[in-house]
Scaffold this active site. Structure first.
Site, PDB file in Angstrom:
ATOM      1  CG  ASP A 181      -1.678   1.118   1.373  1.00 31.29           C
ATOM      2  OD1 ASP A 181      -2.650   1.194   0.504  1.00 31.29           O
ATOM      3  OD2 ASP A 181      -1.216   1.996   2.436  1.00 31.29           O
ATOM      4  CD  GLU A 216      -2.137   2.538  -3.525  1.00 36.26           C
ATOM      5  OE1 GLU A 216      -3.345   3.007  -3.836  1.00 36.26           O
ATOM      6  OE2 GLU A 216      -1.543   2.839  -2.493  1.00 36.26           O
TER       7      GLU A 216
HETATM    8  C1  GLC Z   1      -3.633   3.445  -0.363  1.00 32.97           C
HETATM    9  C2  GLC Z   1      -5.002   2.650  -0.250  1.00 32.97           C
HETATM   10  C3  GLC Z   1      -5.992   3.816   0.318  1.00 32.97           C
HETATM   11  C4  GLC Z   1      -5.689   4.171   1.807  1.00 32.97           C
HETATM   12  C5  GLC Z   1      -4.035   4.867   1.739  1.00 32.97           C
HETATM   13  C6  GLC Z   1      -3.631   4.804   3.023  1.00 32.97           C
HETATM   14  O1  GLC Z   1      -3.666   4.494  -1.358  1.00 32.97           O
HETATM   15  O2  GLC Z   1      -5.381   2.175  -1.461  1.00 32.97           O
HETATM   16  O3  GLC Z   1      -7.306   3.183   0.505  1.00 32.97           O
HETATM   17  O4  GLC Z   1      -6.473   5.120   2.237  1.00 32.97           O
HETATM   18  O5  GLC Z   1      -3.225   4.068   0.863  1.00 32.97           O
HETATM   19  O6  GLC Z   1      -3.106   3.885   3.586  1.00 32.97           O
END
Ligand code: GLC
Ligand code: MG
Length: 587
Positions: free
Chosen positions: A231, A304
């Protein structure tokens, strides 16, 4: 043979392979993740087994057969760990346990066991950047307990010379509006939070933190997971303090006038730093070591990142080091306009990935997730099949966010029902610009009460209005449906060597028709053609590729199409209705 000699031998072999691309293609057969169909589950909204209106692990376990039936290779689960749920699990208070609303560790073991029986892989969300402020680590850090003093990014702040008042260390902004710094009264310092106030950033310049987070990875690997979706990786590191112990301010970006919005500032200092790439390489070592020691299939890392290509591509690794297996490709999300999609915007998005992809790496295609409006709402419901086809015809892995197979559209969430902190931190007039709730509404299983998601009086978010027609039950029994088209596509990916290994050519025809050809010597070619316009058109595919045969056989067609499968169509005069998308093959 002696281990060091073995290593030397394999290194030499690798060098030989690297130096000879032909040899490398011949030697390398595809690993499972390279052609995988990934499926994202948002656990809170997938299936509720105990009637509290909130999805849970036993709910997921009860629906694994559905995923198997879809043809999914691996499911990745958004966070299931103990959390006060400020950011719905992305604020973790115990990285080693399950959120009670979702179940127990035993429920998780049962889920893994069932998945193994079905030959489905389970991937967890790894949230490395921050913990909840209710995490023991944070509480200890607040009290400066030994070993935890520098677990987070703490700073005294600055004293304003004019007012004499203490101010945050820098002007940095959090993702959910407002300052990225929060004062802590007990410790008498500010801490950094790139997301909500309750999501304190861990300090990756502290080796204890780096080691602790690797423990987290190994702990879940021991429980049988096939890897991690990592993440918010680009924000892992920020710039260091200067020689006076101060943090530099960001420059104003000029992109917005909203002083609380993250893109008000440039944010170069707080994301996309070089050290972050190295951390991903270190996690890769954890994955590879684990496999070497314990055997089994490759454990994967999906990253991500919404960064520019030059940064994102570094996550793959380079000639001397392996990185993430797949940094997510969000180009098809960020490229096309939020109110529709065009052939040229798809071309730009595909170009930007494939032209930047380092040699030998695997592409991947994502059209939605729990942070974006649903794909069918963004691209237009009429283009839902065309987009599902596209991500499965393009080379590499493809990712489905739950409900895309049904063409689920956004829920309608009032300000009163709003849950997402990104929206709650704004106000009733502007929250719809920020809210991520519409794509998080419960999954549609049936046309019955709560779409078969839950027996509760009230579900945690209301159902999207179209559930009576857009659901698994209805779409499974209909003669034709988005779901059936999706399944046919997954099946084709599994059986077509051309889709798994073939080369790729693509382009734009007429105003708004996107074409992809996949081809492999000795195998059939597959041609995808999608009319993304709102009116019918006749195209000549020879304008795209002169080597095509005169006729192609129709394999799969979007709901708009009235053509017949297993019939031949002339490539030089192919008529396409509005929204019609076809997958054809040479015979
Ligand atoms: C990422 C997740 C999102 C979350 C953020 C903080 O972007 O996909 O849903 O709010 O990280 O952890
Ligand atoms: Mg429940």
């Amino acid at each position: 043979m002696h281990r060091a000699r073995l290593n030397l031998l394999s290194t030499l072999l690798c060098l030989a392979v690297l130096a000879n691309p032909c040899l490398s293609a011949a030697v390398k057969s595809k690993d499972w993740w390279e052609t995988a169909q990934f499926y994202q589950i948002y656990p809170r909204s997938f299936m509720d087994s105990d009637g509290d209106g909130i999805g849970d692990l036993n709910g997921i376990t009860s629906k694994l057969e559905y995923l198997k039936d879809l043809g999914v290779t691996a499911a990745w689960l958004s966070p299931i760990f103990t959390s006060p749920m400020v950011d719905f699990g992305y604020d973790i208070s115990d990285f080693f346990d399950i959120q009670p609303e979702y179940g127990t560790l035993d429920d998780f073991r049962a889920l893994i066991k069932k998945a193994k029986e079905l030959d489905l892989k389970i991937i967890l969300d790894f949230v490395p950047n921050h913990s909840s402020d209710e995490n023991e680590w944070f509480k200890k850090s607040v009290k400066r307990e030994k070993g935890y003093e520098d677990y987070y990014v703490w700073h005294d702040g600055k004293v304003n010379a004019e007012t004499g008042k203490r101010e945050p260390p820098s002007n940095w902004l959090q993702a959910f509006r407002g300052s990225a710094w929060e004062w802590n009264d007990v410790r008498q310092q500010y801490y950094l939070h790139q997301f909500a106030v309750q999501q304190a950033d861990l300090n990756y310049r502290n080796p204890l933190v780096v080691e602790q987070m690797k423990r987290v990875l190994r702990y879940w690997l021991d429980l049988g997971v096939a890897g991690f979706r990592c993440d918010a990786v680009p924000v892992l590191f920020e710039i260091e303090t200067d020689e006076n112990g101060q943090y530099a301010d960001e420059e104003v970006s000029g992109l917005t006038d909203d002083v609380d919005a993250r893109n008000y500032l440039k944010s170069d200092l707080i994301e996309n730093r070089a050290e972050t790439i190295d951390m991903a390489y270190q996690w890769r070592v954890v994955m590879d070591d684990y496999q070497r020691i314990h055997g089994g299939d490759t454990r994967v890392l999906l990253i991500e990142t919404y960064a520019p290509p030059a940064y994102t591509m570094q996550f793959y690794g380079n000639r001397s080091v392996e990185g993430a297996h797949l940094p997510f490709n969000f180009n098809l999300i960020t490229g096309p306009a939020s109110d529709g999609v065009s052939a040229s915007s798809i071309k730009t998005a595909v170009d930007s990935w494939l032209n930047n992809l380092p040699p030998g790496r695997t592409a991947n295609w994502v059209i939605g997730n729990h942070d974006q409006r649903r794909a069918a709402s963004r691209y237009g419901a009429a283009n839902a099949d065309a987009m599902n086809m596209l991500v499965m015809i393009l080379p590499g892995a493809s990712v489905t966010y739950q409900g895309e197979e049904l063409a689920m559209t956004d829920g309608e969430i009032s300000w009163e029902d709003t849950q997402d902190p990104a929206a709650c931190n704004s106000n009733a007039d502007i929250y719809e610009q920020f809210t991520r709730d519409p794509s998080r509404t419960p999954f549609h299983w049936t046309s019955g009460t709560n779409a078969g998601f839950s027996t509760a009086q009230k579900t945690w978010l209301p159902l999207a209005p179209d559930y009576a027609t857009v659901n698994v039950e209805t779409e499974s029994s209909a003669e034709r449906s988005h779901l059936k088209i999706y399944k046919a596509l997954v099946e084709l990916r599994k059986t077509s060597t051309t889709l798994q290994k073939g080369s790729t050519k693509y382009g734009v025809l007429k105003e708004n028709v996107f074409v992809v050809k996949r081809y492999l010597s000795g195998s059939e070619s597959i041609v995808y053609v999608a009319n993304l316009a709102s009116k019918g058109i006749t195209v000549d595919l020879y304008e795209f590729d002169k080597t095509l045969p005169t006729h192609l056989n129709l394999l799969i067609r979007s709901l708009q199409s009235s053509k017949k499968e297993n019939a031949l169509f002339e490539v030089y005069e192919l008529s396409l209705a509005a929204g019609e998308a076809l997958v054809l093959s040479t015979i």
